[in-house]
Design an enzyme around this catalytic site. Structure first.
Site, PDB file in Angstrom:
ATOM      1  N   ASN A 198       6.498  46.030  18.109  1.00 49.26           N
ATOM      2  CA  ASN A 198       6.976  44.479  18.513  1.00 49.26           C
ATOM      3  C   ASN A 198       7.547  44.130  17.343  1.00 49.26           C
ATOM      4  O   ASN A 198       8.018  43.028  17.458  1.00 49.26           O
ATOM      5  CB  ASN A 198       5.826  43.657  18.691  1.00 49.26           C
ATOM      6  CG  ASN A 198       5.025  44.206  20.024  1.00 49.26           C
ATOM      7  OD1 ASN A 198       5.566  44.934  20.986  1.00 49.26           O
ATOM      8  ND2 ASN A 198       3.802  43.796  20.154  1.00 49.26           N
ATOM      9  N   HIS A 251      17.517  40.089   0.551  1.00 49.27           N
ATOM     10  CA  HIS A 251      16.770  40.396   2.105  1.00 49.27           C
ATOM     11  C   HIS A 251      16.513  38.949   2.524  1.00 49.27           C
ATOM     12  O   HIS A 251      16.423  37.924   2.022  1.00 49.27           O
ATOM     13  CB  HIS A 251      15.638  41.173   1.702  1.00 49.27           C
ATOM     14  CG  HIS A 251      15.663  42.603   1.689  1.00 49.27           C
ATOM     15  ND1 HIS A 251      15.977  43.256   0.432  1.00 49.27           N
ATOM     16  CD2 HIS A 251      15.784  43.651   2.779  1.00 49.27           C
ATOM     17  CE1 HIS A 251      16.112  44.667   0.586  1.00 49.27           C
ATOM     18  NE2 HIS A 251      15.969  44.687   1.809  1.00 49.27           N
ATOM     19  N   HIS A 252      16.109  39.240   3.948  1.00 50.34           N
ATOM     20  CA  HIS A 252      15.577  38.029   4.750  1.00 50.34           C
ATOM     21  C   HIS A 252      14.248  37.407   4.200  1.00 50.34           C
ATOM     22  O   HIS A 252      13.557  38.255   3.286  1.00 50.34           O
ATOM     23  CB  HIS A 252      15.258  38.447   6.054  1.00 50.34           C
ATOM     24  CG  HIS A 252      14.299  39.593   6.150  1.00 50.34           C
ATOM     25  ND1 HIS A 252      13.000  39.418   6.331  1.00 50.34           N
ATOM     26  CD2 HIS A 252      14.586  41.034   6.231  1.00 50.34           C
ATOM     27  CE1 HIS A 252      12.582  40.617   6.370  1.00 50.34           C
ATOM     28  NE2 HIS A 252      13.427  41.722   5.972  1.00 50.34           N
ATOM     29  N   GLY A 265      11.661  48.795  -1.347  1.00 45.56           N
ATOM     30  CA  GLY A 265      11.457  49.932  -1.448  1.00 45.56           C
ATOM     31  C   GLY A 265      12.479  50.596  -1.985  1.00 45.56           C
ATOM     32  O   GLY A 265      12.625  51.629  -2.730  1.00 45.56           O
ATOM     33  N   LYS A 281      10.352  39.250   4.099  1.00 49.81           N
ATOM     34  CA  LYS A 281       9.995  40.175   3.704  1.00 49.81           C
ATOM     35  C   LYS A 281       8.742  40.137   2.745  1.00 49.81           C
ATOM     36  O   LYS A 281       8.826  39.344   2.211  1.00 49.81           O
ATOM     37  CB  LYS A 281      11.195  41.039   2.926  1.00 49.81           C
ATOM     38  CG  LYS A 281      11.001  42.362   2.173  1.00 49.81           C
ATOM     39  CD  LYS A 281      12.058  42.802   1.808  1.00 49.81           C
ATOM     40  CE  LYS A 281      11.739  44.041   1.251  1.00 49.81           C
ATOM     41  NZ  LYS A 281      11.115  45.286   2.051  1.00 49.81           N
TER      42      LYS A 281
HETATM   43  N1  LIG Z   1      12.768  52.555   5.612  1.00 49.73           N
HETATM   44  C1  LIG Z   1      13.735  51.510   6.040  1.00 49.73           C
HETATM   45  O1  LIG Z   1      14.879  52.044   6.372  1.00 49.73           O
HETATM   46  C2  LIG Z   1      13.337  50.338   6.475  1.00 49.73           C
HETATM   47  C3  LIG Z   1      11.955  49.835   6.137  1.00 49.73           C
HETATM   48  N2  LIG Z   1      11.669  48.677   6.502  1.00 49.73           N
HETATM   49  C4  LIG Z   1      10.193  48.439   6.098  1.00 49.73           C
HETATM   50  O2  LIG Z   1       9.396  48.611   7.510  1.00 49.73           O
HETATM   51  C5  LIG Z   1       8.240  47.698   7.562  1.00 49.73           C
HETATM   52  C6  LIG Z   1       8.490  46.706   8.604  1.00 49.73           C
HETATM   53  O3  LIG Z   1       9.424  45.690   8.570  1.00 49.73           O
HETATM   54  P1  LIG Z   1       9.930  44.780   9.671  1.00 49.73           P
HETATM   55  O4  LIG Z   1      10.197  45.549  10.981  1.00 49.73           O
HETATM   56  O5  LIG Z   1      10.855  43.784   9.251  1.00 49.73           O
HETATM   57  O6  LIG Z   1       8.598  43.996   9.871  1.00 49.73           O
HETATM   58  P2  LIG Z   1       7.986  42.936  11.082  1.00 49.73           P
HETATM   59  O7  LIG Z   1       6.794  42.307  10.303  1.00 49.73           O
HETATM   60  O8  LIG Z   1       8.989  42.380  11.895  1.00 49.73           O
HETATM   61  O9  LIG Z   1       7.195  44.161  11.936  1.00 49.73           O
HETATM   62  C7  LIG Z   1       6.156  44.827  11.612  1.00 49.73           C
HETATM   63  C8  LIG Z   1       5.193  44.934  12.866  1.00 49.73           C
HETATM   64  O10 LIG Z   1       3.867  45.906  12.521  1.00 49.73           O
HETATM   65  C9  LIG Z   1       3.038  45.062  13.131  1.00 49.73           C
HETATM   66  N3  LIG Z   1       1.546  45.400  12.478  1.00 49.73           N
HETATM   67  C10 LIG Z   1       1.114  44.852  11.328  1.00 49.73           C
HETATM   68  N4  LIG Z   1      -0.177  45.900  11.322  1.00 49.73           N
HETATM   69  C11 LIG Z   1      -0.083  46.734  12.033  1.00 49.73           C
HETATM   70  C12 LIG Z   1      -1.130  47.868  12.633  1.00 49.73           C
HETATM   71  N5  LIG Z   1      -2.223  47.953  11.721  1.00 49.73           N
HETATM   72  N6  LIG Z   1      -1.014  48.660  13.317  1.00 49.73           N
HETATM   73  C13 LIG Z   1       0.151  48.116  14.331  1.00 49.73           C
HETATM   74  N7  LIG Z   1       1.174  47.527  14.151  1.00 49.73           N
HETATM   75  C14 LIG Z   1       0.960  46.457  12.845  1.00 49.73           C
HETATM   76  C15 LIG Z   1       3.440  43.595  12.831  1.00 49.73           C
HETATM   77  O11 LIG Z   1       2.205  42.941  13.792  1.00 49.73           O
HETATM   78  P3  LIG Z   1       2.038  41.445  13.129  1.00 49.73           P
HETATM   79  O12 LIG Z   1       3.329  40.529  12.849  1.00 49.73           O
HETATM   80  O13 LIG Z   1       1.281  40.765  14.139  1.00 49.73           O
HETATM   81  O14 LIG Z   1       1.302  41.514  11.771  1.00 49.73           O
HETATM   82  C16 LIG Z   1       4.807  43.567  13.405  1.00 49.73           C
HETATM   83  O15 LIG Z   1       4.709  43.417  14.928  1.00 49.73           O
HETATM   84  C17 LIG Z   1       8.558  46.904   6.174  1.00 49.73           C
HETATM   85  O16 LIG Z   1       7.666  47.554   4.983  1.00 49.73           O
HETATM   86  C18 LIG Z   1       9.848  46.895   5.564  1.00 49.73           C
HETATM   87  O17 LIG Z   1      10.190  46.878   4.309  1.00 49.73           O
HETATM   88  C19 LIG Z   1      12.437  47.531   7.163  1.00 49.73           C
HETATM   89  C20 LIG Z   1      13.600  48.080   7.630  1.00 49.73           C
HETATM   90  C21 LIG Z   1      14.212  49.386   7.060  1.00 49.73           C
HETATM   91  O1  LIG Z   2      11.954  44.893   4.848  1.00 46.89           O
HETATM   92  C1  LIG Z   2      13.078  44.953   5.217  1.00 46.89           C
HETATM   93  O2  LIG Z   2      13.998  44.636   5.929  1.00 46.89           O
HETATM   94  C2  LIG Z   2      14.005  46.495   4.443  1.00 46.89           C
HETATM   95  N1  LIG Z   2      13.046  47.134   3.899  1.00 46.89           N
HETATM   96  C3  LIG Z   2      13.252  48.232   3.361  1.00 46.89           C
HETATM   97  C4  LIG Z   2      13.138  48.145   1.697  1.00 46.89           C
HETATM   98  O3  LIG Z   2      12.098  47.479   1.188  1.00 46.89           O
HETATM   99  O4  LIG Z   2      14.017  48.698   1.033  1.00 46.89           O
HETATM  100  C5  LIG Z   2      14.512  48.936   3.614  1.00 46.89           C
HETATM  101  C6  LIG Z   2      15.622  47.883   3.822  1.00 46.89           C
HETATM  102  O5  LIG Z   2      15.990  47.519   2.438  1.00 46.89           O
HETATM  103  C7  LIG Z   2      15.267  46.707   4.859  1.00 46.89           C
END
Ligand SMILES: NC(=O)C1=CN([C@@H]2O[C@H](COP(=O)(O)OP(=O)(O)OC[C@H]3O[C@@H](n4cnc5c(N)ncnc54)[C@H](OP(=O)(O)O)[C@@H]3O)[C@@H](O)[C@H]2O)C=CC1
Ligand SMILES: O=C(O)C1=N[C@H](C(=O)O)C[C@H](O)C1
Length: 252
Positions: free
Chosen positions: A15, A138-139, A148, A142
């Site tokens: 989600n 970033h937004h 990362g 974060k």
């Molecule tokens: N490697 C890459 O290319 C990228 C990495 N990222 C990383 O990915 C991660 C997520 O980013 P983003 O999507 O923006 O974050 P969000 O907060 O939008 O999404 C994270 C989701 O995970 C849920 N969640 C939290 N804990 C659990 C759990 N134990 N089990 C299942 N679901 C859980 C959250 O729920 P709730 O909100 O209710 O806590 C939320 O719905 C971050 O670490 C970000 O830095 C992001 C973009 C690209």
């Molecule tokens: O939290 C994010 O949005 C993102 N997280 C990753 C990071 O921490 O590098 C990848 C991307 O920058 C988006």
């Protein structure tokens, strides 16, 4: 396509901002089948009950290790975008994988192809310049700073400079308001901006006598992460053990 030939995929953090984009991408791919989704409060064992082969994790640095332990113990391959992995965490994952031969885990700080290339180009350029600094933008939702991607970029730059015998970036600062010069990651300064309206952006600034080079990448939309994630999902079963970064899957 025959259902038996489709890879059975699950998404953790389904989600969330990226999780939603990944669910859409899996649903749109003819060779993949989204069989289970888990978010905060849902039971993770639904991946076992549904016969999930590969789980994609975009959750939170505080919970990703517990998720991975469960997946590896159950022989489920994982493609992990969640950040927060340092050397100690990677070593722990490797230990778990040693006890579960045949299981593959891919952890990549950034799945956008342009960001992967930015890291590679920065590593190549690092030894030719006296100075280098990283700015990530970033937004404001974060959780982690630096990102990362910036953490990994700085590490790769530091390694390349050390290998080439390049010293520290020149810096005459003697008085400083704490934080003004950013974080120090392996000797490379990293500055983190959090701004409404942004998604994920990074600049690497390099400078030497009479010239500078700026390498920049922008993710305008979270769909930018989907092609790299799907590549990981398709490949991970052929790569047992730990893979860090998307580079080997792109033949980089
Ligand atoms: N490697 C890459 O290319 C990228 C990495 N990222 C990383 O990915 C991660 C997520 O980013 P983003 O999507 O923006 O974050 P969000 O907060 O939008 O999404 C994270 C989701 O995970 C849920 N969640 C939290 N804990 C659990 C759990 N134990 N089990 C299942 N679901 C859980 C959250 O729920 P709730 O909100 O209710 O806590 C939320 O719905 C971050 O670490 C970000 O830095 C992001 C973009 C690209
Ligand atoms: O939290 C994010 O949005 C993102 N997280 C990753 C990071 O921490 O590098 C990848 C991307 O920058 C988006």
């Amino acid at each position: 396509m025959d259902d038996r030939a489709r890879v059975r995929v699950g998404v953790l953090g389904a989600n969330g901002k990226v999780g939603k984009a990944i669910c859409d991408a899996v649903n749109a791919a003819a060779d993949l089948e989204l069989v289970a989704t888990v978010d905060q409060g849902d039971a993770i064992d639904s991946f076992v009950n549904s016969g999930t082969e590969v789980v994609v994790d975009f959750t939170h640095p505080d919970v990703v290790m517990d998720n991975l332990k469960f997946l590896v113990e159950n022989g489920i391959h994982a493609v992990v975008g969640t950040t927060g992995f340092d050397d100690a965490r990677l070593a722990t994952v490797t230990e778990w994988l040693d006890a579960s031969p045949g299981t593959g885990v891919l952890i990549a700080p950034n799945f956008a192809i342009g960001a992967v290339l930015l890291m590679r180009f920065s590593e190549q350029a690092a030894r030719f310049f006296d100075s280098v600094e990283v700015i990530e933008l970033h937004h404001p939702n974060k959780a982690d700073a630096p990102s990362g991607t910036a953490y990994r970029t700085a590490g790769l730059i530091a390694e390349a400079r050390a290998k080439a015998g390049v010293g520290k970036s020149p810096d005459a600062t003697t008085t400083e308001l704490e934080g003004a010069r950013g974080a120090d990651v392996d000797g490379v300064r990293v500055h983190s901006i959090r701004l409404a309206g942004l998604v994920a952006h990074q600049e690497v600034l390099l400078g030497t006598q009479g010239e500078t080079l700026t390498i920049r990448h922008d993710s305008m939309d979270r769909t930018s992460f989907a092609p790299g994630v799907l590549l990981g999902v398709r490949e991970i079963s052929t790569r047992p053990g730990l893979t860090v970064g998307l580079d080997p899957l792109l033949d980089l």
